[in-house]
Design a protein around this motif. Structure first.
Motif, PDB file in Angstrom:
ATOM      1  N   MET A 142     -10.903  -4.285 -11.294  1.00  0.00           N
ATOM      2  CA  MET A 142      -9.534  -4.740 -11.481  1.00  0.00           C
ATOM      3  C   MET A 142      -9.001  -4.361 -12.851  1.00  0.00           C
ATOM      4  SD  MET A 142      -9.620  -8.504  -9.684  1.00  0.00           S
ATOM      5  CE  MET A 142      -7.935  -8.871 -10.138  1.00  0.00           C
ATOM      6  N   SER A 143      -9.857  -4.337 -13.851  1.00  0.00           N
ATOM      7  CA  SER A 143      -9.415  -4.049 -15.217  1.00  0.00           C
ATOM      8  C   SER A 143      -9.473  -2.568 -15.553  1.00  0.00           C
ATOM      9  CB  SER A 143     -10.272  -4.829 -16.215  1.00  0.00           C
ATOM     10  OG  SER A 143     -11.639  -4.439 -16.117  1.00  0.00           O
ATOM     11  N   LEU A 144     -10.161  -1.768 -14.723  1.00  0.00           N
ATOM     12  CA  LEU A 144     -10.311  -0.342 -15.016  1.00  0.00           C
ATOM     13  C   LEU A 144      -8.982   0.376 -15.180  1.00  0.00           C
ATOM     14  CD1 LEU A 144     -12.133   2.072 -15.432  1.00  0.00           C
ATOM     15  CD2 LEU A 144     -12.301   2.325 -12.954  1.00  0.00           C
ATOM     16  N   PRO A 145      -8.000   0.209 -14.270  1.00  0.00           N
ATOM     17  CA  PRO A 145      -6.716   0.887 -14.475  1.00  0.00           C
ATOM     18  C   PRO A 145      -6.056   0.539 -15.816  1.00  0.00           C
ATOM     19  CG  PRO A 145      -6.862   0.051 -12.242  1.00  0.00           C
ATOM     20  CD  PRO A 145      -8.034  -0.517 -12.986  1.00  0.00           C
ATOM     21  N   LYS A 146      -6.151  -0.735 -16.211  1.00  0.00           N
ATOM     22  CA  LYS A 146      -5.558  -1.138 -17.492  1.00  0.00           C
ATOM     23  C   LYS A 146      -6.275  -0.489 -18.669  1.00  0.00           C
ATOM     24  CE  LYS A 146      -2.045  -3.730 -16.570  1.00  0.00           C
ATOM     25  NZ  LYS A 146      -0.700  -3.298 -17.020  1.00  0.00           N
ATOM     26  N   LEU A 147      -7.594  -0.369 -18.557  1.00  0.00           N
ATOM     27  CA  LEU A 147      -8.348   0.299 -19.624  1.00  0.00           C
ATOM     28  C   LEU A 147      -7.937   1.769 -19.740  1.00  0.00           C
ATOM     29  CD1 LEU A 147     -11.950  -1.134 -19.144  1.00  0.00           C
ATOM     30  CD2 LEU A 147     -10.504  -1.415 -21.146  1.00  0.00           C
ATOM     31  N   LYS A 148      -7.841   2.438 -18.589  1.00  0.00           N
ATOM     32  CA  LYS A 148      -7.429   3.841 -18.588  1.00  0.00           C
ATOM     33  C   LYS A 148      -6.015   3.989 -19.155  1.00  0.00           C
ATOM     34  CE  LYS A 148      -8.515   6.419 -15.040  1.00  0.00           C
ATOM     35  NZ  LYS A 148      -8.705   6.880 -13.640  1.00  0.00           N
ATOM     36  N   GLU A 149      -5.144   3.067 -18.784  1.00  0.00           N
ATOM     37  CA  GLU A 149      -3.772   3.095 -19.294  1.00  0.00           C
ATOM     38  C   GLU A 149      -3.752   3.008 -20.821  1.00  0.00           C
ATOM     39  OE1 GLU A 149      -0.027  -0.001 -19.270  1.00  0.00           O
ATOM     40  OE2 GLU A 149      -1.111   0.302 -17.376  1.00  0.00           O
ATOM     41  N   LYS A 150      -4.535   2.102 -21.386  1.00  0.00           N
ATOM     42  CA  LYS A 150      -4.576   1.944 -22.840  1.00  0.00           C
ATOM     43  C   LYS A 150      -5.125   3.184 -23.530  1.00  0.00           C
ATOM     44  CE  LYS A 150      -4.914  -3.096 -22.989  1.00  0.00           C
ATOM     45  NZ  LYS A 150      -5.734  -4.277 -23.400  1.00  0.00           N
ATOM     46  N   ILE A 151      -6.143   3.798 -22.915  1.00  0.00           N
ATOM     47  CA  ILE A 151      -6.728   5.005 -23.502  1.00  0.00           C
ATOM     48  C   ILE A 151      -5.700   6.138 -23.526  1.00  0.00           C
ATOM     49  CG2 ILE A 151      -8.470   6.805 -23.183  1.00  0.00           C
ATOM     50  CD1 ILE A 151     -10.249   4.577 -21.946  1.00  0.00           C
ATOM     51  N   TYR A 152      -5.038   6.351 -22.388  1.00  0.00           N
ATOM     52  CA  TYR A 152      -4.045   7.427 -22.327  1.00  0.00           C
ATOM     53  C   TYR A 152      -2.892   7.179 -23.300  1.00  0.00           C
ATOM     54  CZ  TYR A 152      -6.118   9.693 -18.234  1.00  0.00           C
ATOM     55  OH  TYR A 152      -6.956  10.388 -17.394  1.00  0.00           O
ATOM     56  N   LEU A 153      -2.442   5.924 -23.395  1.00  0.00           N
ATOM     57  CA  LEU A 153      -1.358   5.608 -24.328  1.00  0.00           C
ATOM     58  C   LEU A 153      -1.761   5.874 -25.768  1.00  0.00           C
ATOM     59  CD1 LEU A 153       0.221   2.317 -22.900  1.00  0.00           C
ATOM     60  CD2 LEU A 153       1.380   4.500 -23.267  1.00  0.00           C
ATOM     61  N   SER A 154      -2.984   5.506 -26.112  1.00  0.00           N
ATOM     62  CA  SER A 154      -3.431   5.725 -27.498  1.00  0.00           C
ATOM     63  C   SER A 154      -3.562   7.212 -27.811  1.00  0.00           C
ATOM     64  CB  SER A 154      -4.758   5.008 -27.750  1.00  0.00           C
ATOM     65  OG  SER A 154      -5.788   5.540 -26.926  1.00  0.00           O
ATOM     66  N   ILE A 155      -3.915   8.011 -26.796  1.00  0.00           N
ATOM     67  CA  ILE A 155      -3.991   9.463 -26.997  1.00  0.00           C
ATOM     68  C   ILE A 155      -2.596  10.043 -27.177  1.00  0.00           C
ATOM     69  CG2 ILE A 155      -4.583  11.665 -25.906  1.00  0.00           C
ATOM     70  CD1 ILE A 155      -6.924  10.229 -24.551  1.00  0.00           C
ATOM     71  N   ILE A 156      -1.670   9.623 -26.309  1.00  0.00           N
ATOM     72  CA  ILE A 156      -0.289  10.110 -26.396  1.00  0.00           C
ATOM     73  C   ILE A 156       0.346   9.717 -27.719  1.00  0.00           C
ATOM     74  CG2 ILE A 156       2.025   9.842 -25.396  1.00  0.00           C
ATOM     75  CD1 ILE A 156       0.618   9.561 -22.648  1.00  0.00           C
ATOM     76  N   GLU A 157       0.050   8.504 -28.182  1.00  0.00           N
ATOM     77  CA  GLU A 157       0.625   8.017 -29.449  1.00  0.00           C
ATOM     78  C   GLU A 157      -0.177   8.461 -30.660  1.00  0.00           C
ATOM     79  OE1 GLU A 157       0.599   3.843 -28.761  1.00  0.00           O
ATOM     80  OE2 GLU A 157       2.434   3.864 -27.540  1.00  0.00           O
ATOM     81  N   ARG A 158      -1.276   9.201 -30.424  1.00  0.00           N
ATOM     82  CA  ARG A 158      -2.148   9.705 -31.494  1.00  0.00           C
ATOM     83  C   ARG A 158      -2.755   8.579 -32.331  1.00  0.00           C
ATOM     84  NH1 ARG A 158      -1.426  15.201 -31.894  1.00  0.00           N
ATOM     85  NH2 ARG A 158       0.483  16.014 -30.933  1.00  0.00           N
ATOM     86  N   SER A 159      -3.052   7.467 -31.672  1.00  0.00           N
ATOM     87  CA  SER A 159      -3.671   6.341 -32.376  1.00  0.00           C
ATOM     88  C   SER A 159      -5.122   6.130 -31.969  1.00  0.00           C
ATOM     89  CB  SER A 159      -2.864   5.063 -32.112  1.00  0.00           C
ATOM     90  OG  SER A 159      -2.853   4.751 -30.734  1.00  0.00           O
ATOM     91  N   LEU A 160      -5.640   7.018 -31.127  1.00  0.00           N
ATOM     92  CA  LEU A 160      -7.019   6.878 -30.651  1.00  0.00           C
ATOM     93  C   LEU A 160      -8.006   7.164 -31.776  1.00  0.00           C
ATOM     94  CD1 LEU A 160      -8.955   6.561 -28.142  1.00  0.00           C
ATOM     95  CD2 LEU A 160      -8.960   9.057 -28.081  1.00  0.00           C
ATOM     96  N   LYS A 161      -8.953   6.257 -31.942  1.00  0.00           N
ATOM     97  CA  LYS A 161     -10.045   6.469 -32.882  1.00  0.00           C
ATOM     98  C   LYS A 161     -11.252   6.916 -32.072  1.00  0.00           C
ATOM     99  CE  LYS A 161      -8.317   3.011 -36.132  1.00  0.00           C
ATOM    100  NZ  LYS A 161      -8.597   1.722 -36.829  1.00  0.00           N
TER     101      LYS A 161
END
Length: 264
Positions: A142-161
């Protein structure tokens, strides 16, 4: 509730076990009987009991042969063995098969119920572990889609560590060097009218439906994962992945997919 199978060629012993067992207290709602190992195996297949009480000395197929088959074909099945013989071969096989308990005839109430409580305790523990595992899997899925969403957003926003989020990158297949990624941003211009007329004024349901349509339109060449942009109303972000290929080819495929999405 649990199901127990008694396998013994002596009817008086089967009857004694049926009488002496504290079945209600142990949450056993069904006690089955078989007269030998052969019919016992048939009962196993047909009724799938949780626990088997088996005599080691029987015609047709003795307890040693029965336990060997159970060990191979039903490795999770719990067994209690009964014997009136101080036979080393029986004891050795019982130990090898990891039986719950080994009871000597004549059976008394205390020893029988002590062995049964031990077996039911193990069954309860197994069920608890299985239940917790299922719960964890449901929560994870149930939480996997939300995790993927956060990862993609952080990549798009260039905030991924990258170092601190390295374990999460596997969720989007980032460890696969052959994968290529791209993204679209779709803006729903007539959102209010569509939301009110088709989705009962439910904005979240509208976003879900749009994302679902986008994902379903993906094919073997391009796989899509889409979600509502949490920072910009009306927008849906669609991330697509492709395995290998030239950049020009990927661009062409993505353009064709975009036209399919936007088709009236």
């Amino acid at each position: 509730m649990y199901k127990v199978l008694i396998i013994d060629d002596e009817e008086p012993l089967r009857e004694a076990i049926s009488i002496l067992g504290d079945w209600e207290g142990l949450q056993v709602d069904e006690v089955l009987e078989a007269t030998d190992g052969v019919s016992g195996l048939e009962m196993l297949k047909a009724h799938k009991p949780d626990l088997v009480i088996v005599d080691m000395k029987m015609p047709e197929m003795n307890g040693v042969e029965f336990l060997r088959i159970v060990e191979s074909e039903y490795p999770e099945l719990l067994t209690i063995v009964i014997s009136g013989y101080n036979d080393f071969e029986f004891t050795r096989q019982a130990i090898h098969s990891k039986v719950v308990d080994y009871l000597l005839k004549p059976i008394n109430r205390q020893d029988l119920n002590q062995a049964l409580r031990k077996a039911i305790g193990l069954l309860e523990a197994k069920r608890q572990v299985r239940s917790e595992s299922i719960t964890r899997n449901i929560a994870y899925n149930m939480s996997l889609p939300k995790l993927k969403e956060k990862i993609y957003l952080s990549i798009i926003e260039r905030s991924l560590k990258k170092q601190s989020n390295k374990a999460f990158l596997a969720l989007i297949g980032a460890e696969d060097e052959n994968l290529r990624y791209g993204a679209f941003v779709l803006r729903i211009l007539n959102m209010e009218s569509i939301r009110d007329s088709r989705f009962n004024s439910d904005t979240e349901l509208l976003y879900f439906a749009v994302a679902n349509v986008i994902n379903e339109m993906s094919d073997d060449r391009l796989q899509c994962f889409s979600f509502a942009n949490p920072k910009q109303e009306r927008e849906v972000i669609a991330v697509y992945t492709s395995r290998g290929g030239y950049p020009q080819e990927l661009l062409f495929q993505s353009e064709q997919l975009l036209k399919k999405w936007c088709r009236p």
